[in-house]
Design a protein around this motif. Structure first.
Motif, PDB file in Angstrom:
ATOM      1  N   ALA A  77       0.818  -1.210   0.000  1.00 56.54           N
ATOM      2  CA  ALA A  77       0.000   0.000   0.000  1.00 56.54           C
ATOM      3  C   ALA A  77       0.853   1.262   0.000  1.00 56.54           C
ATOM      4  O   ALA A  77       0.460   2.279  -0.548  1.00 56.54           O
ATOM      5  N   THR A  78       2.045   1.174   0.598  1.00 55.42           N
ATOM      6  CA  THR A  78       2.863   2.377   0.724  1.00 55.42           C
ATOM      7  C   THR A  78       4.302   2.082   0.336  1.00 55.42           C
ATOM      8  O   THR A  78       4.711   0.934   0.206  1.00 55.42           O
ATOM      9  N   SER A  79       5.069   3.140   0.209  1.00 56.47           N
ATOM     10  CA  SER A  79       6.486   2.994  -0.082  1.00 56.47           C
ATOM     11  C   SER A  79       7.200   2.327   1.085  1.00 56.47           C
ATOM     12  O   SER A  79       8.167   1.590   0.885  1.00 56.47           O
ATOM     13  N   ARG A  80       6.731   2.550   2.302  1.00 57.67           N
ATOM     14  CA  ARG A  80       7.318   1.880   3.470  1.00 57.67           C
ATOM     15  C   ARG A  80       7.123   0.363   3.372  1.00 57.67           C
ATOM     16  O   ARG A  80       7.997  -0.400   3.753  1.00 57.67           O
ATOM     17  N   ASP A  81       5.955  -0.056   2.855  1.00 49.58           N
ATOM     18  CA  ASP A  81       5.715  -1.488   2.650  1.00 49.58           C
ATOM     19  C   ASP A  81       6.754  -2.065   1.682  1.00 49.58           C
ATOM     20  O   ASP A  81       7.310  -3.131   1.923  1.00 49.58           O
ATOM     21  N   MET A  82       7.009  -1.346   0.594  1.00 48.76           N
ATOM     22  CA  MET A  82       7.991  -1.804  -0.386  1.00 48.76           C
ATOM     23  C   MET A  82       9.370  -1.898   0.263  1.00 48.76           C
ATOM     24  O   MET A  82      10.092  -2.871   0.056  1.00 48.76           O
TER      25      MET A  82
ATOM     26  N   ARG B   1      12.643   9.268   0.859  1.00 51.99           N
ATOM     27  CA  ARG B   1      13.038  10.576   1.401  1.00 51.99           C
ATOM     28  C   ARG B   1      12.596  11.698   0.461  1.00 51.99           C
ATOM     29  O   ARG B   1      12.090  12.729   0.892  1.00 51.99           O
ATOM     30  N   GLU B   2      12.795  11.492  -0.840  1.00 55.03           N
ATOM     31  CA  GLU B   2      12.371  12.489  -1.827  1.00 55.03           C
ATOM     32  C   GLU B   2      10.855  12.680  -1.774  1.00 55.03           C
ATOM     33  O   GLU B   2      10.358  13.805  -1.836  1.00 55.03           O
ATOM     34  N   TRP B   3      10.116  11.580  -1.702  1.00 56.14           N
ATOM     35  CA  TRP B   3       8.651  11.663  -1.641  1.00 56.14           C
ATOM     36  C   TRP B   3       8.207  12.442  -0.417  1.00 56.14           C
ATOM     37  O   TRP B   3       7.327  13.291  -0.489  1.00 56.14           O
ATOM     38  N   LYS B   4       8.813  12.106   0.724  1.00 57.49           N
ATOM     39  CA  LYS B   4       8.436  12.805   1.955  1.00 57.49           C
ATOM     40  C   LYS B   4       8.676  14.300   1.820  1.00 57.49           C
ATOM     41  O   LYS B   4       7.822  15.109   2.189  1.00 57.49           O
ATOM     42  N   ALA B   5       9.845  14.658   1.291  1.00 57.73           N
ATOM     43  CA  ALA B   5      10.160  16.079   1.115  1.00 57.73           C
ATOM     44  C   ALA B   5       9.179  16.731   0.145  1.00 57.73           C
ATOM     45  O   ALA B   5       8.691  17.839   0.384  1.00 57.73           O
ATOM     46  N   GLN B   6       8.867  16.027  -0.943  1.00 57.33           N
ATOM     47  CA  GLN B   6       7.935  16.566  -1.936  1.00 57.33           C
ATOM     48  C   GLN B   6       6.544  16.736  -1.334  1.00 57.33           C
ATOM     49  O   GLN B   6       5.913  17.777  -1.499  1.00 57.33           O
ATOM     50  N   PHE B   7       6.058  15.710  -0.632  1.00 53.78           N
ATOM     51  CA  PHE B   7       4.724  15.793  -0.031  1.00 53.78           C
ATOM     52  C   PHE B   7       4.674  16.880   1.027  1.00 53.78           C
ATOM     53  O   PHE B   7       3.683  17.594   1.154  1.00 53.78           O
ATOM     54  N   TRP B   8       5.762  17.035   1.774  1.00 54.81           N
ATOM     55  CA  TRP B   8       5.812  18.087   2.789  1.00 54.81           C
ATOM     56  C   TRP B   8       5.733  19.449   2.107  1.00 54.81           C
ATOM     57  O   TRP B   8       4.971  20.315   2.536  1.00 54.81           O
ATOM     58  N   ARG B   9       6.528  19.635   1.023  1.00 55.35           N
ATOM     59  CA  ARG B   9       6.496  20.918   0.304  1.00 55.35           C
ATOM     60  C   ARG B   9       5.114  21.184  -0.270  1.00 55.35           C
ATOM     61  O   ARG B   9       4.589  22.294  -0.175  1.00 55.35           O
TER      62      ARG B   9
END
Length: 159
Positions: free
Chosen positions: A8-13, A71-79
């Motif tokens: 379901a998530t990138s963490r799962d992967m 990490r990139e996704w988190k930064a992008q989603f945060w922005r």
């Protein structure tokens, strides 16, 4: 493989890849490691098209690349979240500012109308009354406007 495709998530992967790295670390698992890598090279683009799956040489690399992407996704989603929040805040601020501006303008207009009526009916308006008008609410000003032609003195308007 099922867990990777249906995660379901990138963490799962990341969790699945970490387990595969641990499970397939022994040299006798090399053949199975190569099979998982081949599967990742073929199916990886559908999981995350930004990861250069063809350049992955081992499962540790795949895990490392996915960590970077997370990490990139988190930064992008945060922005994006910050930007959306700021945009919403600006919009609400503008709406509130406009509303307050209209209310202030309306109060100023009511004050000006009352002063004009007081001057026409009673002549010069005392300074203390002007000070009182400057601190009055719109509702109070409207009440006084209604009283101007019902009383005999300027002071009686405010009684």
């Amino acid at each position: 493989m099922f867990a990777l495709e249906n995660g379901a998530t990138s963490r799962d992967m990341l969790r699945v890849i970490a387990r595969l790295v641990d499970w397939l670390k022994d040299p006798e698992q090399q053949y199975l490691q190569q099979g998982v890598l081949e599967w990742l090279r073929r199916r990886g683009p559908s999981l995350d098209s930004q990861v250069p799956w063809q350049a992955v040489h081992n499962l540790r690399e795949a895990h490392s690349m996915l960590e970077d992407r997370v990490r990139e996704w988190k930064a992008q989603f945060w922005r994006e979240g910050l930007e959306a929040g700021m945009k919403k805040g600006r919009k609400q601020g503008l709406q509130k500012g406009r509303q307050e501006g209209r209310q202030e303008g309306s109060t100023t207009e009511a004050r000006n109308i009352l002063l004009r009526q007081l001057r026409r009916r009673f002549g010069e308006v005392p300074t203390e009354i002007e000070i009182r008008l400057n601190s009055a609410s719109r509702e109070q000003l409207e009440d006084w406007i209604d009283r101007v032609y019902e009383v005999e003195t300027v002071e009686a308007v405010f009684d």
